[in-house]
Write a protein that holds these residues in place. Structure first.
Motif, PDB file in Angstrom:
ATOM      1  N   SER A 521       0.942  -1.308   0.112  1.00  0.00           N
ATOM      2  CA  SER A 521       0.106   0.359   0.226  1.00  0.00           C
ATOM      3  C   SER A 521       0.995   0.904  -0.020  1.00  0.00           C
ATOM      4  O   SER A 521       0.492   2.242  -0.212  1.00  0.00           O
ATOM      5  CB  SER A 521      -0.932  -0.049   1.120  1.00  0.00           C
ATOM      6  N   ALA A 522       2.086   0.925   0.445  1.00  0.00           N
ATOM      7  CA  ALA A 522       2.644   2.676   0.972  1.00  0.00           C
ATOM      8  C   ALA A 522       3.458   2.420  -0.503  1.00  0.00           C
ATOM      9  O   ALA A 522       3.246   3.745  -1.001  1.00  0.00           O
ATOM     10  CB  ALA A 522       3.879   2.197   2.201  1.00  0.00           C
ATOM     11  N   SER A 523       3.782   2.154  -0.707  1.00  0.00           N
ATOM     12  CA  SER A 523       4.532   1.900  -2.598  1.00  0.00           C
ATOM     13  C   SER A 523       3.939   2.665  -3.557  1.00  0.00           C
ATOM     14  O   SER A 523       3.950   3.409  -4.262  1.00  0.00           O
ATOM     15  CB  SER A 523       5.052   0.672  -2.699  1.00  0.00           C
ATOM     16  N   GLU A 524       2.356   1.760  -3.533  1.00  0.00           N
ATOM     17  CA  GLU A 524       0.959   1.934  -4.517  1.00  0.00           C
ATOM     18  C   GLU A 524       0.998   3.112  -4.539  1.00  0.00           C
ATOM     19  O   GLU A 524       0.754   3.716  -5.109  1.00  0.00           O
ATOM     20  CB  GLU A 524      -0.065   1.368  -4.030  1.00  0.00           C
ATOM     21  N   GLN A 525       0.676   4.196  -3.237  1.00  0.00           N
ATOM     22  CA  GLN A 525       0.301   5.435  -2.831  1.00  0.00           C
ATOM     23  C   GLN A 525       1.566   6.692  -3.502  1.00  0.00           C
ATOM     24  O   GLN A 525       1.068   7.170  -3.979  1.00  0.00           O
ATOM     25  CB  GLN A 525      -0.145   5.485  -2.003  1.00  0.00           C
TER      26      GLN A 525
END
Length: 722
Positions: A521-525
Motif C-alpha cells: 500500500s505504501a509504495s502504491e500510494q
C-alpha cells in the motif's frame, strides 16, 4: 555734437545744405526715372523720385526752402513738390543726416551718434536672439575665395548647375522612400554635432557665394562675420553695394547666389548618396542634402524675413524698400483706424499698394511667431537660465516699439483729452481683442489621428510551440477550411522530452501494477502520486507537440506574402505565422496623441470619418481606446522611415525585439491606440495595410497654449531620443 529732433525745427525760412559726401545716380524703376543716394562710409542707400531730386539739387545752403520750391516749380510746373511736401522732405533729409543747417557742421560718418533710443539700440546688439559679430580681415579671405568660386557664376557653369539641380530633384523623388528612411536618425542627439558642423560650413559657403557674385558683377563687400540666433551660428556678408547696380536682374543674381551654390552642393550629394558604399557615408550625405537643400529653401527663400527670398521678391515687384514700405503702410493704416486721419499714400501702383500692406501685416505676424517660438524654445532648452535669456531677449526686442508707442501716446495726449479719446479707446480695444484671441480664445481644430487598416487580432495564426518550419502545406491567397493543416514545425528537443516522459510514465505504470499485486500500500500510494505529477507535466507537453502541426483556426483566405521563404526559419512560441481571414475581417487602428486622447474618448461608440490618401471619406465606429499608452507601432507602414507620418527612434539595444530594423523602431512619444470597426462593405473595399487618417472630433485650445505645448513636445521628444 547735439542733434535736434527734425520735427521740432521751423523750416519755413530755413536754408538747408546737403551733406558733402553723398553720391547720386539715376536709375529707371517701374518705368520712371528715380535717383539713388548713397552714404559711402556708412553703406546706406536711399531712393528719391525725379521731382524730389530736383528739389534736393537746389539745397546749396544759400537758398531757403520756399525759394527752392519756387525754383522747382519753374522747372517742373504742376509736378513740383508743394511747400508742405518740401517741409516733409527736409525733415526726412535731416533725420537721416543727408542734409544739415548751414550753422551745423556736416554730419560725421566715423563717430557713433547717440539718439533718443541709444541705450536700447546698444543693448539690442546683444540680444541673445540675434547677436552680430563682424570678423576682422574678412574681406581678404573673400578676395582669395573669389578666385576659386568666380567660375561657378559664368553662364555656362550656371546652366550646367541648374540642369544638375533639376536632375537631382528628379532622382531624389524617385528614391524618396529610401531617402526618407534615414530621417528617423535626425532625432538622435548623437547626430546633432554632425548636422551643426554641416550647417555652419554650408552657411559659410552660402555667404561666400553672395560675396563672389557681388564682386563678379562689379560690387564691393564691406564686411563679413557671424550672427548667433539663440546661440546658433550663422554667417553673413554685407553686399549692400549691389544697390549701385542698375540692373535688377544683377541684384537678383547676387541675392540668389547663396541658394544656388547650396542647392548645387545638395545635388552633387544626391548622386554621391546613390553611389555611397556604406551606411555611414550615406547618412553623412543625407545630412548634407537636408542641410543644403531643404533648410536653404525653408529659411533663405523665406520672403517674410530679410534673407535671400526677401531681396529677390523686392526686386521682382520693383519695391526696393519692401520691408520699410510694408511697415510704413501698416502704420498709416493703423493711424487711420485710430485717429480717422488719412495720410498721403505713396505712389506704388494699383496692385502694389495692397500687396505691400498685406506683406507688412504678414511680416509682423511672422516676426511675432518667430520671436515667441524662440522665447519658448529658450525657456525649454536652458531651463532656469533659458527663462532669463528669453526674458532678456523679449525685453530688448519689444523695448524700441514700446517706446515708440509711448511717445505716440504722449504726443496724442498733448492734443487734448477729447482728441485722444478715440485713439485710446480703439487702441485699448484692439489690444484687448488681440490678447483675447491669442491667449484666451479656444480655436477648434479637427483631431486627425494617423491610422492603418489591419486584419482583426483573432485572424492572426500564432505558433503555439517553438520550432523550425519544415513543411508548408498552403500558399499565400489560398482558401482554407477550419482545422486544415497549414504548417509543420520541428522541435526535436520538445518531441524527445515528450517521448522520455511517456517512457517514464509507462515504467511508472509497470511499478504501480507490481505494487498492487504485492499489496504494498505504501509504495502504491507513492507511485500514484508520481503518476499524477507526470500526467500534469505531460498534458501541456502533449499540447505543445500537437501544436507543431499548425491548423487553421477558422475558414478563410491565407495572407502571408513571404510564407514560402520561411522554410527552415526558427519560430518562437507566440510568434505570428500568417493570417487566415475573410475580406470583411478588418479594423482600423489609430495612434492617438496624449494631448488629444481625452477629447477623443467622447466619441467612443460613435460613427467617425476616415480619410484615405486620396481624400476619399469612409465611415467607421470608434469601439474603444486602449487604457495605456505604448511606444510600439501598430504597423511598420506608419513609421516615417516607411513613408508614414509617425516619428520613430530605435529601441534600446537591450530590447529583445530589436532584432530587425522595422521591429526595433519605437515611437518618440508613447501614444494611445484606438480601434475602429468597419462595416462589411467598407472593409471589403479597403485593403489591409492602407494608411488612413481617423477624424476623432475637435480639440479646442488657444494659440498661445498650442505654441507652448508644441515647444514642450519637441523638447520632450529630444529628451526621449536621448
Amino acid at each position: 555734437m547735439m542733434h535736434r529732433d527734425p520735427n521740432t525745427l521751423d523750416l519755413s525760412q530755413q536754408k538747408l545744405c546737403l551733406a558733402s559726401d553723398l553720391k547720386f545716380w539715376p536709375i529707371h524703376q517701374r518705368g520712371e526715372l528715380v535717383y539713388r543716394i548713397e552714404i559711402p562710409k556708412l553703406h546706406k542707400f536711399f531712393r528719391v523720385g525725379y521731382e524730389e531730386y530736383v528739389l534736393l539739387s537746389l539745397l546749396d545752403g544759400k537758398t531757403t526752402l520756399p525759394q527752392a520750391c519756387g525754383l522747382a516749380a519753374a522747372k517742373l510746373g504742376k509736378r513740383a513738390p508743394t511747400t508742405s511736401d518740401a517741409t516733409t522732405i527736409a525733415r526726412w533729409l535731416i533725420a537721416n543726416e543727408l542734409a544739415h543747417l548751414p550753422s551745423v557742421p556736416s554730419p560725421s560718418r566715423t563717430v557713433k551718434r547717440s539718439s533718443d533710443h541709444g541705450v536700447l539700440k546698444s543693448l539690442g546688439k546683444w540680444n541673445p536672439f540675434w547677436i552680430k559679430v563682424p570678423l576682422a580681415g574678412s574681406t581678404l579671405i573673400i578676395d582669395r575665395a573669389s578666385r576659386f568660386m568666380s567660375a561657378l557664376f559664368c553662364r555656362a557653369a550656371t546652366l550646367v548647375g541648374v540642369l544638375l539641380i533639376a536632375a537631382a530633384m528628379v532622382v531624389l523623388a524617385s528614391h524618396w522612400a529610401e531617402f526618407s528612411a534615414s530621417s528617423a536618425a535626425l532625432y538622435l542627439p548623437g547626430n546633432w554635432f554632425g548636422i551643426l558642423v554641416a550647417w555652419v560650413v554650408l552657411k559659410v559657403v552660402h555667404e561666400f557665394a553672395h560675396a563672389v557674385a557681388c564682386r563678379r558683377l562689379g560690387g564691393e563687400v564691406y564686411e563679413a562675420g557671424m550672427v548667433f540666433v539663440l546661440l546658433a551660428p550663422l554667417a553673413y556678408v554685407d553686399v549692400s553695394s549691389c544697390w549701385r547696380m542698375n540692373s535688377r536682374w544683377a541684384r537678383i543674381a547676387v541675392a540668389s547666389a547663396g541658394m544656388y551654390v547650396e542647392l548645387l552642393i545638395a545635388a552633387i550629394a544626391v548622386f554621391a548618396w546613390l553611389a555611397a558604399p556604406s551606411d555611414a557615408a550615406r547618412f553623412l550625405l543625407f545630412q548634407v542634402i537636408v542641410t543644403a537643400g531643404v533648410s536653404t529653401l525653408l529659411f533663405n527663400a523665406n520672403v517674410l524675413m530679410r534673407f535671400d527670398g526677401y531681396f529677390i521678391l523686392a526686386d521682382l515687384i520693383d519695391v526696393p524698400n519692401l520691408a520699410a514700405e510694408g511697415s510704413a503702410s501698416v502704420r498709416r493704416s493703423l493711424a487711420w483706424i485710430l485717429t480717422g486721419k488719412d495720410s498721403n499714400q505713396p505712389t506704388l501702383g494699383s496692385w502694389r499698394q495692397p500687396f505691400v500692406l498685406f506683406y507688412g501685416i504678414a511680416a509682423i505676424l511672422w516676426r511675432v511667431v518667430v520671436c515667441t517660438t524662440l522665447f519658448m524654445a529658450a525657456s525649454a532648452m536652458f531651463s532656469g537660465a533659458g527663462i532669463v535669456i528669453a526674458m532678456l531677449g523679449m525685453g530688448l526686442w519689444l523695448g524700441p516699439p514700446i517706446k515708440v508707442i509711448v511717445d505716440a501716446i504722449r504726443r496724442q495726449l498733448a492734443d487734448g483729452v477729447f482728441a485722444s479719446l478715440r485713439p485710446l479707446l480703439i487702441g485699448t480695444g484692439l489690444l484687448v481683442a488681440i490678447g483675447w484671441l491669442v491667449i484666451v480664445c479656444p480655436v477648434p481644430t479637427s483631431i486627425g489621428a494617423p491610422a492603418v487598416v489591419q486584419f482583426l487580432p483573432e485572424t492572426v495564426v500564432r505558433a503555439q510551440a517553438a520550432g523550425f518550419v519544415r513543411v508548408i502545406h498552403v500558399g499565400d491567397g489560398e482558401n482554407v477550411k477550419q482545422g486544415q493543416v497549414l504548417l509543420d514545425l520541428e522541435n526535436h528537443q520538445l518531441t524527445n522530452r515528450l517521448a522520455s516522459m511517456e517512457l517514464t510514465r509507462q515504467q511508472n505504470e509497470i511499478r504501480l501494477r507490481q505494487a498492487t499485486e504485492e499489496h504494498d500500500s505504501a509504495s502504491e500510494q507513492l507511485i500514484r502520486r508520481n503518476q499524477i505529477s507526470l500526467d500534469e507535466q505531460l498534458m501541456p507537453l502533449r499540447r505543445q507537440v500537437a501544436a507543431l502541426k499548425v491548423l487553421a483556426p477558422r475558414s478563410g483566405r491565407v495572407i502571408a506574402p513571404m510564407l514560402s521563404q520561411r522554410i527552415g526559419d526558427y519560430t518562437e512560441e507566440g510568434e505570428s505565422m500568417l493570417i487566415v481571414a475573410a475580406d470583411t475581417d478588418k479594423e482600423i487602428v489609430a495612434v492617438i496623441g496624449q494631448e488629444v486622447v481625452e477629447d477623443s474618448r467622447s466619441y467612443l461608440g460613435q460613427q467617425i470619418r476616415i480619410l484615405d490618401a486620396g481624400g476619399q471619406s469612409l465611415r467607421g465606429r470608434l469601439e474603444r481606446i486602449e487604457p495605456r499608452a505604448t511606444d510600439r507601432l501598430p504597423s511598420p507602414a506608419m513609421a516615417v522611415t516607411e513613408g508614414g507620418s509617425l516619428a520613430v527612434r530605435r529601441a534600446d539595444f537591450g530590447d529583445n525585439d530589436a532584432k530587425e530594423d522595422v521591429a526595433s523602431m519605437r515611437l518618440i512619444e508613447p501614444a494611445f491606440r484606438g480601434r475602429v470597426s468597419l462595416h462589411g462593405k467598407t472593409a471589403m473595399e479597403i485593403p489591409a495595410g492602407t494608411r488612413v487618417t481617423a477624424l476623432l472630433g475637435y480639440h479646442a485650445e488657444s494659440l498661445a497654449s498650442r505654441w507652448k505645448n508644441r515647444i514642450r513636445e519637441l523638447w520632450f521628444q529630444v529628451q526621449r531620443a536621448n
